[in-house]
Design a protein around this motif. Structure first.
Motif, PDB file in Angstrom:
ATOM      1  N   THR A 192     -58.974 -89.361 -64.522  1.00 40.36           N
ATOM      2  CA  THR A 192     -58.234 -87.846 -64.154  1.00 40.36           C
ATOM      3  C   THR A 192     -57.036 -87.141 -65.385  1.00 40.36           C
ATOM      4  OG1 THR A 192     -58.514 -88.622 -62.047  1.00 40.36           O
ATOM      5  CG2 THR A 192     -57.402 -86.607 -61.925  1.00 40.36           C
ATOM      6  N   SER A 217     -58.246 -80.710 -71.566  1.00 40.84           N
ATOM      7  CA  SER A 217     -58.228 -79.801 -71.503  1.00 40.84           C
ATOM      8  C   SER A 217     -56.956 -79.228 -72.001  1.00 40.84           C
ATOM      9  CB  SER A 217     -58.916 -79.464 -69.722  1.00 40.84           C
ATOM     10  OG  SER A 217     -57.301 -79.456 -68.857  1.00 40.84           O
ATOM     11  N   MET A 218     -55.686 -79.721 -72.028  1.00 39.26           N
ATOM     12  CA  MET A 218     -54.997 -78.804 -72.587  1.00 39.26           C
ATOM     13  C   MET A 218     -54.463 -79.444 -74.210  1.00 39.26           C
ATOM     14  SD  MET A 218     -52.710 -79.111 -69.142  1.00 39.26           S
ATOM     15  CE  MET A 218     -51.429 -80.289 -69.619  1.00 39.26           C
ATOM     16  N   SER A 271     -59.002 -79.250 -63.929  1.00 41.83           N
ATOM     17  CA  SER A 271     -59.686 -80.394 -64.036  1.00 41.83           C
ATOM     18  C   SER A 271     -58.792 -81.171 -63.346  1.00 41.83           C
ATOM     19  CB  SER A 271     -59.283 -80.391 -65.652  1.00 41.83           C
ATOM     20  OG  SER A 271     -58.487 -80.232 -65.828  1.00 41.83           O
ATOM     21  N   TYR A 323     -57.331 -74.330 -66.822  1.00 43.84           N
ATOM     22  CA  TYR A 323     -58.017 -75.081 -67.467  1.00 43.84           C
ATOM     23  C   TYR A 323     -57.160 -76.102 -66.702  1.00 43.84           C
ATOM     24  CZ  TYR A 323     -61.162 -72.092 -70.174  1.00 43.84           C
ATOM     25  OH  TYR A 323     -61.794 -71.521 -70.317  1.00 43.84           O
ATOM     26  N   PHE A 324     -56.143 -76.557 -66.250  1.00 42.67           N
ATOM     27  CA  PHE A 324     -55.416 -77.582 -66.218  1.00 42.67           C
ATOM     28  C   PHE A 324     -55.937 -77.583 -64.490  1.00 42.67           C
ATOM     29  CE2 PHE A 324     -51.858 -79.823 -63.598  1.00 42.67           C
ATOM     30  CZ  PHE A 324     -52.084 -81.004 -64.268  1.00 42.67           C
ATOM     31  N   ILE A 368     -59.971 -66.243 -75.395  1.00 42.77           N
ATOM     32  CA  ILE A 368     -58.219 -67.110 -76.124  1.00 42.77           C
ATOM     33  C   ILE A 368     -58.575 -68.057 -76.433  1.00 42.77           C
ATOM     34  CG2 ILE A 368     -56.917 -67.771 -74.311  1.00 42.77           C
ATOM     35  CD1 ILE A 368     -57.945 -66.276 -71.871  1.00 42.77           C
ATOM     36  N   GLN A 409     -54.303 -69.851 -69.731  1.00 36.64           N
ATOM     37  CA  GLN A 409     -55.352 -70.172 -69.426  1.00 36.64           C
ATOM     38  C   GLN A 409     -55.041 -72.011 -69.019  1.00 36.64           C
ATOM     39  OE1 GLN A 409     -58.291 -67.394 -69.710  1.00 36.64           O
ATOM     40  NE2 GLN A 409     -59.560 -69.255 -70.260  1.00 36.64           N
ATOM     41  N   MET A 410     -54.302 -72.289 -69.917  1.00 41.22           N
ATOM     42  CA  MET A 410     -53.529 -74.058 -70.219  1.00 41.22           C
ATOM     43  C   MET A 410     -53.828 -74.485 -68.783  1.00 41.22           C
ATOM     44  SD  MET A 410     -51.338 -76.601 -71.937  1.00 41.22           S
ATOM     45  CE  MET A 410     -49.591 -75.997 -70.828  1.00 41.22           C
ATOM     46  N   SER A 464     -59.240 -85.900 -68.499  1.00 39.66           N
ATOM     47  CA  SER A 464     -60.078 -84.996 -68.393  1.00 39.66           C
ATOM     48  C   SER A 464     -58.437 -84.125 -68.560  1.00 39.66           C
ATOM     49  CB  SER A 464     -60.560 -85.016 -67.647  1.00 39.66           C
ATOM     50  OG  SER A 464     -60.449 -85.626 -66.405  1.00 39.66           O
ATOM     51  N   ALA A 465     -57.799 -84.373 -68.371  1.00 37.72           N
ATOM     52  CA  ALA A 465     -56.755 -83.112 -67.208  1.00 37.72           C
ATOM     53  C   ALA A 465     -56.329 -82.470 -68.567  1.00 37.72           C
ATOM     54  CB  ALA A 465     -55.917 -83.247 -66.494  1.00 37.72           C
ATOM     55  N   TYR A 490     -53.731 -76.209 -76.924  1.00 35.28           N
ATOM     56  CA  TYR A 490     -52.698 -75.699 -75.991  1.00 35.28           C
ATOM     57  C   TYR A 490     -51.372 -76.458 -76.908  1.00 35.28           C
ATOM     58  CZ  TYR A 490     -56.680 -73.230 -73.392  1.00 35.28           C
ATOM     59  OH  TYR A 490     -57.356 -72.689 -72.962  1.00 35.28           O
TER      60      TYR A 490
END
Lengths: 326, 305
Positions: free
Chosen positions: B276, B283-284, A144, A140-141, B226, A136-137, B279-280, B287
């Motif tokens: 960029t 989003s991680m 984005s 999303y990567f 998840i 899932q990581m 935000s990338a 995790y």
């Protein structure tokens, strides 16, 4: 019936279907057969972790997607005549399939090394959740990161080339995928009988004994995970080439689930289980999809029946349970 | 980056955290007591949201809608426990994953069949909408504040239920030794159904509460599922306390990462590149947090070693 015979019938059937469709001039059927071969290849990759290694990875979409994006990124740079990187050394895009395959294999193997090294610190239900989370990581990567299309994905206008073949001809591309599938199956069959495969099987069944003879279950499982990721990555590159399109959907948890479904429908730890499973899946998608827009309900119901009542999958039902790996 | 903004984002993080807790608590209880990994928990979240949206549309009452979400999710949970899940307790994790994956397909397509593919909307009622002024003059949406308080209240109730009541004792005993409590005359089958329905009801309620902020649509459950898995991996399987701590950590990391990482990178990079990369990375972030926990405590913060 012996499993060996079923395998021959399965692969022969897939080849015959494609050849018959070629003779009857039905390119769509050839494309379906190509899809079966590619998805089966992804399943064969997962089957190394799942069947031989007994590790339930619910994150193989990560490697499928990385393979897909390896193709998408290299081909899009070649298509736009922009280099991938200029400093410190010049790296250009390419539309040569063998190069793309090598990059896809290397990139997904590297990702599998990192994800595997972290995930294998856990076992059981943790392992399932952790692999799912890492998949899932990457999803999303991919969404984005805007450089390669973000959420919209990347389109490649012309299928990449293979020396001496016209890959735009459906039957030639099918042949390429089919040969790769057979080569990988041969490799996996030998792997299962090689010392490594036997040690891996032992690490699944009695880890303590494997440790007692001086082998590390962690290392065996990590190598298996990397091999498995690399094969699924190769399948991802082929799948992207089949569609001439990559998108974050290749990374989604549904993709992981579907690859697992191929393995289970066919039969876990059966060499050609993923071939049977992928073929059945594509046929169901084709037939049930024509019957009802909501064909996933029937797929779900069928899957429930297989799990609850018909353990061992398609090949297990035909060949009997005693021939399975354990 | 003002203090006001920071406090607002912390509150948003708490709100995400308590909602994740409602999901993760059910999952972790079901895993702890029955040893079952349930992928279909996200579907129960979706069932709760759809039930609430349907009842709110029919009656106009938000409270009735919440009650409906609890009832519908608990009922759906009890039905799948009786029909499918109880056959899976003595199976291996692979069978559990597949059967519950199959349940996701059935639930998602079934919901799409009944309600169509378009998202539904659940309105926040008038008496809960609008901003409220907190200490220091911070304006914050009343509804989100109510969610935080309700979530914390439910968490407290759950701790009381597990720590102080007879059912709670049975649940904890079931986690420790299920054969022994069966031998002591507890109807373990009924206890399992009860725990499953309780977990389902919590998930359904979370779905309804979040459904009023976001849209109610097919597939809304799995991303949350998840995230709840990440929470459980961080907190440790089977630990409700771990689920609470993990949920708050994940909620805060995700929310604060999304709002502040692009800005932080802006201090050392050009604005466009910073957005960029920031935000990338945001989003991680959760995790990466999970990977860090795995490195140091593979069994989670509160897991038994």
């Amino acid at each position: 019936m012996r499993e060996r015979h079923i395998n021959a019938i399965l692969l022969g059937g897939l080849l015959a279907t494609a050849l018959a469709a070629w003779g009857l001039d039905q390119p769509f059927t050839i494309t379906l057969a190509t899809k079966v071969a590619i998805l089966a290849l992804a399943g064969v990759g997962l089957n190394i972790t799942l069947g031989l290694g007994g590790m339930i990875s619910l994150g193989h979409a990560a490697f499928f997607g990385i393979g897909g994006y390896a193709m998408g990124i290299l081909a899009s740079h070649a298509q736009n005549y922009t280099p991938l990187m200029e400093a410190p050394l010049l790296i250009e895009g390419t539309n040569s399939m063998p190069v793309i395959w090598l990059v896809a294999i290397a990139a997904s193997a590297l990702a599998a090394l990192v994800i595997g090294a972290l995930s294998l610190r856990t076992t059981g239900a943790y392992f399932i959740m952790v692999t799912l989370a890492f998949g899932q990581m990457l999803y999303y990567f991919a969404i984005s990161w805007p450089a390669y299309g973000g959420e919209d994905g990347l389109s490649i206008y012309v299928r990449n080339g293979f020396p001496g073949l016209n890959t735009l001809d459906p039957i030639q591309f099918f042949g390429l995928c089919f040969v790769l599938l057979c080569l990988v199956l041969l490799f996996v069959a030998r792997l299962g009988r090689a010392p490594f495969g036997l040690a891996l099987t032992a690490a699944r069944q009695v880890p303590a004994r494997v440790e007692a003879v001086g082998l590390s279950p962690y290392r065996l499982q990590l190598v298996a995970f990397v091999l498995s990721g690399a094969i699924t990555g190769l399948a991802g590159a082929l799948f992207a080439d089949l569609n001439r399109f990559v998108s974050p959907a290749m990374f989604s948890w549904q993709t992981s689930g579907e690859i697992m479904v191929f393995v289970i429908l066919g039969g876990v730890a059966r060499l050609c289980g993923p071939v049977a499973g992928a073929a059945l899946f594509i046929l169901l998608e084709h037939w049930l999809g024509a019957l009802s827009e909501f064909w996933h309900i029937y797929l779900g119901a069928l899957l429930l029946i297989v799990v609850l009542f018909a353990r061992g999958g398609l090949i297990g039902q035909i060949a009997g349970r005693e021939a399975a790996h354990d | 980056m003002s203090t006001l903004l920071l406090i607002e984002q912390v509150l948003n993080g708490l709100q995400l955290g308590v909602m994740l807790f409602l999901m993760a608590a059910g999952l972790t209880l079901i895993f702890g007591v029955m040893g079952l990994i349930n992928l279909a928990h996200g579907s129960l979240y979706m069932v709760g949201a759809f039930a609430a949206a349907a009842v709110a549309a029919a009656t106009g009452s938000f409270l009735l809608a919440l009650a409906a979400s609890l009832a519908a999710a608990a009922a759906a949970g009890a039905v799948i426990e009786l029909g499918v899940i109880r056959r899976l307790y003595d199976r291996d994790h692979l069978d559990q994953v597949l059967a519950t994956f199959a349940l996701i397909l059935v639930f998602s397509e079934g919901t799409r069949w009944i309600f169509g593919s378009f998202p539904l909307f659940l309105e926040v009622p008038d008496y809960l909408s609008g901003p409220v002024t907190l200490f220091g003059g911070i304006q914050y949406p009343l509804y989100r504040l109510v969610i935080i308080l309700a979530g914390l209240g439910i968490a407290a109730g759950l701790f009381l239920l597990i720590g102080r009541t007879r059912i709670g004792i049975q649940i904890r005993a079931g986690e420790a030794d299920r054969e022994m409590i069966a031998a002591l005359g507890i109807d373990i089958t009924r206890l399992y159904t009860l725990v499953f329905a309780l977990g389902a009801a919590l998930a359904g309620l979370a779905g309804a509460l979040v459904g009023a902020i976001q849209s109610v649509q097919v597939g809304m459950g799995e991303p949350v599922l998840i995230l709840a898995f990440v929470v459980i991996v961080i907190g440790g399987i089977g630990s409700v306390k771990g689920a609470l701590v993990g949920a708050l950590l994940v909620g805060l990391t995700d929310t604060l990462g999304r709002s502040f990482l692009p800005g932080l990178f802006g201090l050392i990079m050009e604005p466009a590149a910073a957005t960029t990369v920031g935000s990338a990375l945001a989003s991680m972030a959760i995790y990466i947090l999970m990977a860090g926990v795995l490195l140091f405590r593979p069994r989670g913060l509160f897991g038994v070693a």
